[in-house]
Design a protein around this motif. Structure first.
Motif, mmCIF file in Angstrom:
data_model
loop_
_atom_site.group_PDB
_atom_site.id
_atom_site.type_symbol
_atom_site.label_atom_id
_atom_site.label_comp_id
_atom_site.label_asym_id
_atom_site.label_seq_id
_atom_site.Cartn_x
_atom_site.Cartn_y
_atom_site.Cartn_z
ATOM 1 N N LYS A 41 27.577 41.543 30.813
ATOM 2 C CA LYS A 41 28.302 41.705 31.678
ATOM 3 C C LYS A 41 27.898 43.712 32.098
ATOM 4 O O LYS A 41 29.130 43.758 31.254
ATOM 5 C CB LYS A 41 29.510 41.216 32.075
ATOM 6 N N LEU A 101 41.403 40.418 33.432
ATOM 7 C CA LEU A 101 39.639 40.935 33.022
ATOM 8 C C LEU A 101 39.489 42.906 33.612
ATOM 9 O O LEU A 101 38.807 43.289 32.939
ATOM 10 C CB LEU A 101 39.203 40.391 34.758
ATOM 11 N N SER A 123 28.734 43.023 37.189
ATOM 12 C CA SER A 123 29.747 42.449 37.285
ATOM 13 C C SER A 123 31.123 41.721 37.132
ATOM 14 O O SER A 123 31.718 40.523 37.729
ATOM 15 C CB SER A 123 29.028 41.888 36.188
ATOM 16 N N TRP A 124 31.798 42.955 36.158
ATOM 17 C CA TRP A 124 32.988 42.824 36.248
ATOM 18 C C TRP A 124 33.837 42.681 37.609
ATOM 19 O O TRP A 124 34.632 41.920 37.531
ATOM 20 C CB TRP A 124 33.244 43.593 34.859
ATOM 21 N N ASN A 125 33.353 43.967 38.135
ATOM 22 C CA ASN A 125 33.839 44.160 39.418
ATOM 23 C C ASN A 125 33.659 42.881 40.498
ATOM 24 O O ASN A 125 34.745 42.407 41.617
ATOM 25 C CB ASN A 125 33.287 45.534 40.060
ATOM 26 N N SER A 135 36.495 49.323 40.414
ATOM 27 C CA SER A 135 37.066 48.542 39.807
ATOM 28 C C SER A 135 38.731 48.728 39.952
ATOM 29 O O SER A 135 39.714 48.019 40.789
ATOM 30 C CB SER A 135 36.806 48.452 38.761
ATOM 31 N N MET A 179 37.476 45.434 31.087
ATOM 32 C CA MET A 179 36.512 46.053 30.894
ATOM 33 C C MET A 179 35.922 46.639 30.116
ATOM 34 O O MET A 179 37.099 47.796 29.836
ATOM 35 C CB MET A 179 36.896 46.229 32.649
ATOM 36 N N ARG A 227 34.973 51.590 33.336
ATOM 37 C CA ARG A 227 35.222 51.194 35.452
ATOM 38 C C ARG A 227 35.219 52.206 36.109
ATOM 39 O O ARG A 227 34.455 53.279 35.408
ATOM 40 C CB ARG A 227 36.788 51.239 35.019
#
Length: 207
Positions: free
Chosen positions: A4, A28, A8-10, A39, A32, A35
């Motif tokens: 990811k 989450l 995608s994380w955001n 984020s 990460m 960032r």
């Protein structure tokens, strides 16, 4: 499963923030690998939406680099809870102010009955050395401030500014003007309001 990326994380953090599950959102965020400002802003927005302004403030000041979205989110949060002093403190920290930052502060003033301050900031935007053209949001806040003061003359001046800038009247602005003139009894006693939606103009006619 492909690795990811930060977008995608955001998206996942924002998703949890959107349903006000900040416990999972923070988990989450903590995991990460990388960032960016989005984020941090997702966490700030999430805590604000949950009414946890102090936690939002902690994340705001922990950000490596803040942007206009960060400031606008926090100013709007302070506005919602009536903390105008903290909102102004953040506004003063913004070195390069844009329309959206100014809008958030004018709205904060108008919402919390700091009408004179709202109009002063609106007038400041129009000065040649600043030259930030107001939009309909700024205009609505300024008109609201005029209503609070019962200052229909300043409202009429704002209307003339709209005409010069070519800003078309909509239902929100028309309602703001109606409230202004009604507050000083001009509309109720002497005038009726008509809106020409096709031409996008607004005018008062005597009965």
């Amino acid at each position: 499963m492909p690795e990811k990326d930060v977008i995608s994380w955001n998206s996942m953090v924002s998703g949890y923030a959107g349903v006000k599950d900040m416990e999972q959102g923070y988990e989450l965020f903590r995991r990460m690998p990388h960032r960016n400002s989005a984020s941090w802003n997702a966490m700030i927005t999430g805590y604000v939406e949950c009414g946890k302004v102090e936690l939002a403030r902690i994340f705001f000041y922990a950000m490596p680099e803040r942007n206009s979205v960060s400031y606008i989110t926090m100013i709007s949060a302070y506005s919602k809870y009536g903390n105008v002093e903290c909102a102004k403190e953040l506004y003063d920290q913004v070195t390069e102010k844009n329309l959206l930052v100014c809008n958030s502060m004018i709205s904060c003033y108008a919402r919390n009955n700091y009408a004179k301050e709202a109009l002063n900031l609106f007038d400041e935007m129009l000065k040649p050395n600043v030259n930030i053209q107001p939009d309909k949001m700024a205009l609505a806040s300024a008109i609201s401030a005029c209503s609070q003061l019962g200052n229909w003359k300043h409202g009429a001046w704002i209307e003339s500014c709209m005409n010069k800038l070519g800003i078309r009247m909509d239902d929100h602005l028309a309602t703001s003007f109606i409230n202004l003139y009604a507050s000083v009894e001009i509309l109720i006693k002497f005038m009726s309001c008509s809106v020409d939606w096709k031409r996008g103009t607004w005018f008062l006619t005597r009965q």
